[in-house]
Design a protein around this motif. Structure first.
Motif, PDB file in Angstrom:
ATOM      1  N   PRO A 134       9.340  28.443  14.750  1.00 57.73           N
ATOM      2  CA  PRO A 134       8.210  28.064  13.893  1.00 57.73           C
ATOM      3  C   PRO A 134       8.573  26.938  12.918  1.00 57.73           C
ATOM      4  N   ILE A 135       7.582  26.098  12.639  1.00 63.22           N
ATOM      5  CA  ILE A 135       7.771  24.953  11.750  1.00 63.22           C
ATOM      6  C   ILE A 135       6.598  24.889  10.778  1.00 63.22           C
ATOM      7  N   ARG A 136       6.896  24.627   9.517  1.00 63.13           N
ATOM      8  CA  ARG A 136       5.845  24.395   8.533  1.00 63.13           C
ATOM      9  C   ARG A 136       5.708  22.894   8.328  1.00 63.13           C
ATOM     10  N   LEU A 137       4.511  22.395   8.506  1.00 68.26           N
ATOM     11  CA  LEU A 137       4.248  20.966   8.377  1.00 68.26           C
ATOM     12  C   LEU A 137       3.290  20.726   7.216  1.00 68.26           C
ATOM     13  N   ARG A 138       3.527  19.646   6.482  1.00 71.78           N
ATOM     14  CA  ARG A 138       2.659  19.317   5.354  1.00 71.78           C
ATOM     15  C   ARG A 138       2.630  17.802   5.174  1.00 71.78           C
ATOM     16  N   VAL A 139       1.706  17.354   4.366  1.00 73.67           N
ATOM     17  CA  VAL A 139       1.589  15.927   4.092  1.00 73.67           C
ATOM     18  C   VAL A 139       1.902  15.664   2.623  1.00 73.67           C
ATOM     19  N   VAL A 140       2.638  14.579   2.372  1.00 75.35           N
ATOM     20  CA  VAL A 140       2.915  14.123   1.007  1.00 75.35           C
ATOM     21  C   VAL A 140       2.083  12.863   0.790  1.00 75.35           C
ATOM     22  N   PRO A 141       0.973  12.954   0.064  1.00 80.54           N
ATOM     23  CA  PRO A 141       0.130  11.769  -0.129  1.00 80.54           C
ATOM     24  C   PRO A 141       0.889  10.650  -0.844  1.00 80.54           C
ATOM     25  N   ASN A 142       0.677   9.434  -0.392  1.00 83.53           N
ATOM     26  CA  ASN A 142       1.257   8.243  -1.027  1.00 83.53           C
ATOM     27  C   ASN A 142       2.773   8.345  -1.155  1.00 83.53           C
ATOM     28  N   GLY A 143       3.431   8.834  -0.093  1.00 82.97           N
ATOM     29  CA  GLY A 143       4.869   9.047  -0.144  1.00 82.97           C
ATOM     30  C   GLY A 143       5.706   7.836   0.211  1.00 82.97           C
ATOM     31  N   ASN A 163       0.211  12.444  11.704  1.00 83.75           N
ATOM     32  CA  ASN A 163      -0.013  11.855  10.387  1.00 83.75           C
ATOM     33  C   ASN A 163      -0.661  10.486  10.562  1.00 83.75           C
ATOM     34  N   GLY A 164      -0.211   9.742  11.570  1.00 84.29           N
ATOM     35  CA  GLY A 164      -0.760   8.413  11.845  1.00 84.29           C
ATOM     36  C   GLY A 164      -1.961   8.458  12.765  1.00 84.29           C
ATOM     37  N   ARG A 165      -2.463   7.286  13.086  1.00 83.60           N
ATOM     38  CA  ARG A 165      -3.700   7.182  13.856  1.00 83.60           C
ATOM     39  C   ARG A 165      -3.480   7.104  15.364  1.00 83.60           C
ATOM     40  N   PHE A 166      -2.239   6.835  15.800  1.00 75.55           N
ATOM     41  CA  PHE A 166      -2.017   6.531  17.210  1.00 75.55           C
ATOM     42  C   PHE A 166      -0.941   7.420  17.819  1.00 75.55           C
ATOM     43  N   HIS A 167      -1.116   7.695  19.116  1.00 76.53           N
ATOM     44  CA  HIS A 167      -0.121   8.410  19.913  1.00 76.53           C
ATOM     45  C   HIS A 167      -0.065   7.742  21.284  1.00 76.53           C
ATOM     46  N   ALA A 224       0.847  -1.188   0.000  1.00 75.50           N
ATOM     47  CA  ALA A 224       0.000   0.000   0.000  1.00 75.50           C
ATOM     48  C   ALA A 224       0.886   1.243   0.000  1.00 75.50           C
ATOM     49  N   ASP A 225       0.351   2.336  -0.518  1.00 68.14           N
ATOM     50  CA  ASP A 225       1.027   3.628  -0.463  1.00 68.14           C
ATOM     51  C   ASP A 225       0.370   4.455   0.631  1.00 68.14           C
ATOM     52  N   ILE A 226       1.160   4.911   1.613  1.00 68.11           N
ATOM     53  CA  ILE A 226       0.622   5.716   2.696  1.00 68.11           C
ATOM     54  C   ILE A 226       1.240   7.109   2.676  1.00 68.11           C
ATOM     55  N   ASP A 227       0.661   7.998   3.473  1.00 67.43           N
ATOM     56  CA  ASP A 227       1.109   9.383   3.510  1.00 67.43           C
ATOM     57  C   ASP A 227       2.426   9.523   4.273  1.00 67.43           C
ATOM     58  N   LEU A 228       3.173  10.530   3.889  1.00 66.31           N
ATOM     59  CA  LEU A 228       4.404  10.895   4.571  1.00 66.31           C
ATOM     60  C   LEU A 228       4.254  12.318   5.082  1.00 66.31           C
ATOM     61  N   GLY A 229       4.523  12.523   6.374  1.00 71.17           N
ATOM     62  CA  GLY A 229       4.498  13.872   6.913  1.00 71.17           C
ATOM     63  C   GLY A 229       5.832  14.552   6.699  1.00 71.17           C
ATOM     64  N   MET A 230       5.822  15.884   6.615  1.00 72.09           N
ATOM     65  CA  MET A 230       7.052  16.664   6.499  1.00 72.09           C
ATOM     66  C   MET A 230       7.002  17.790   7.523  1.00 72.09           C
ATOM     67  N   ALA A 231       8.030  17.865   8.369  1.00 71.84           N
ATOM     68  CA  ALA A 231       8.201  18.980   9.296  1.00 71.84           C
ATOM     69  C   ALA A 231       9.395  19.777   8.794  1.00 71.84           C
ATOM     70  N   ASP A 232       9.124  20.953   8.205  1.00 75.14           N
ATOM     71  CA  ASP A 232      10.126  21.655   7.399  1.00 75.14           C
ATOM     72  C   ASP A 232      10.610  20.673   6.327  1.00 75.14           C
ATOM     73  N   ASP A 233      11.896  20.311   6.317  1.00 76.11           N
ATOM     74  CA  ASP A 233      12.365  19.359   5.299  1.00 76.11           C
ATOM     75  C   ASP A 233      12.615  17.975   5.896  1.00 76.11           C
ATOM     76  N   ARG A 234      12.047  17.714   7.081  1.00 75.26           N
ATOM     77  CA  ARG A 234      12.296  16.446   7.770  1.00 75.26           C
ATOM     78  C   ARG A 234      11.070  15.530   7.660  1.00 75.26           C
ATOM     79  N   PRO A 235      11.195  14.378   6.997  1.00 77.69           N
ATOM     80  CA  PRO A 235      10.053  13.463   6.882  1.00 77.69           C
ATOM     81  C   PRO A 235       9.711  12.823   8.224  1.00 77.69           C
ATOM     82  N   PHE A 236       8.428  12.529   8.416  1.00 76.69           N
ATOM     83  CA  PHE A 236       8.030  11.755   9.593  1.00 76.69           C
ATOM     84  C   PHE A 236       6.843  10.871   9.238  1.00 76.69           C
TER      85      PHE A 236
END
Length: 312
Positions: A291-300, A210-214, A133-145
């Motif tokens: 400050p941090i800019r966060l975004r999602v990369v769909p299917n990353g 980005n995920g479902r659990f904490h 499956a392809d899942i989303d990848l989070g980005m905090a500035d240029d750092r994937p999570f």
């Protein structure tokens, strides 16, 4: 990910050719105890891994992940906690290799978000019976999570929770450690800008998921690691007793409302500012400050998941 094989082709290749490489963090909660069991069960399941690597020194994790990927596997199997798996996600992002997850940590948030069995045999069985499956990848500035960026009490908890307490208690080690930190913790003001709208809140703890659990508990009933959005939410408010109450409720019941009814801010991209500026815990690593800019990369990212996983 248009240059990659289709998910169906990738799944067929894994199940037909069984080209896998294995990396297990033996410093994780269960990694050391289960490393040889992992290798044995993989062989019993018909896999002859191209590489079988154990990580005794966490500083060598990235090097060993590169070594495993250099063998050209269709499936990179990684065993460890969320920090280990987050490093693996960054290595396989946008590549024609899928990540196979062995949940050997304390909270196993990433594995839970993928709907994976948390027992070793069940997780290994997914490699033969599941799908890519392809899942989303989070980005905090240029750092994937993969899972979560958090701010506030949890950053201090991550640095102070005792390894022996995690081994002994598992997930409850985190809220118990938080109880020792909270009395002296000061609230902070956060500003979240999403689609031109600025949200302001006073809190001791803010998470952007980005995920479902904490902490091993579900954030909301209808959140997904595959819906193209990030979810920001606070625990409690500026009042310590409210944070304590919500933390205990989650720790004992795991209950959360839906995204529609809960205290959530949802969006594909967010700008987070705090007063005062604060450190961010991004999937277990504290390296960024607001400050941090966060975004999602769909299917990353490509992952191996149970056949029942809803791949959008």
């Amino acid at each position: 990910m248009s240059d990659l094989r289709t998910k169906a082709e990738h799944t067929a290749a894994i199940q037909r050719d069984r080209r896998v490489a294995v990396v297990v963090n033996t410093r994780s909660r269960r990694g050391r105890r289960h490393y040889f069991e992992v290798i044995e069960q993989l062989h019993e399941s018909g896999y002859e891994p191209l590489a079988e690597l154990s990580v005794y020194n966490p500083k060598r994790l990235r090097e060993l992940l590169d070594t495993a990927l250099a063998t050209g596997p269709d499936l990179l199997i990684v065993g460890g906690g969320d920090g280990t798996l987050s490093s693996a996600v960054r290595h396989v992002a946008h590549r024609d290799v899928a990540l196979g997850v062995l949940p050997l940590g304390t909270t196993n948030n990433f594995a839970r978000s993928l709907g994976l069995p948390l027992d070793l045999s069940g997780a290994i069985r997914v490699f033969s019976t599941g799908k890519v499956a392809d899942i989303d990848l989070g980005m905090a500035d240029d750092r994937p999570f993969a899972n979560l960026a958090s701010f506030g009490v949890s950053v201090e908890v991550a640095g102070k929770v005792k390894p022996w307490l995690k081994r002994l208690l598992g997930r409850p080690a985190y809220p118990l450690t938080a109880l020792t930190i909270l009395p002296g913790h000061r609230p902070f003001r956060a500003f979240i800008t999403v689609e031109g709208q600025r949200h302001e809140l006073l809190t001791h703890q803010l998470n952007i998921a980005n995920g479902r659990f904490h902490g091993g508990w579900q954030v909301a009933r209808d959140i997904s690691i595959d819906n193209g959005t990030l979810v920001a939410y606070q625990l409690g408010s500026g009042k310590k007793l409210r944070l304590l109450g919500e933390t205990l409720i989650r720790a004992t019941t795991g209950r959360w409302r839906s995204l529609a009814g809960g205290p959530f801010v949802v969006g594909r991209e967010m700008l987070l500012e705090t007063d005062p500026p604060m450190a961010a815990d991004v999937d277990g690593e504290v390296r960024l400050r607001t400050p941090i800019r966060l975004r999602v990369v769909p299917n990353g990212v490509r992952v191996m998941v149970p056949d029942s996983f809803e791949d959008r």
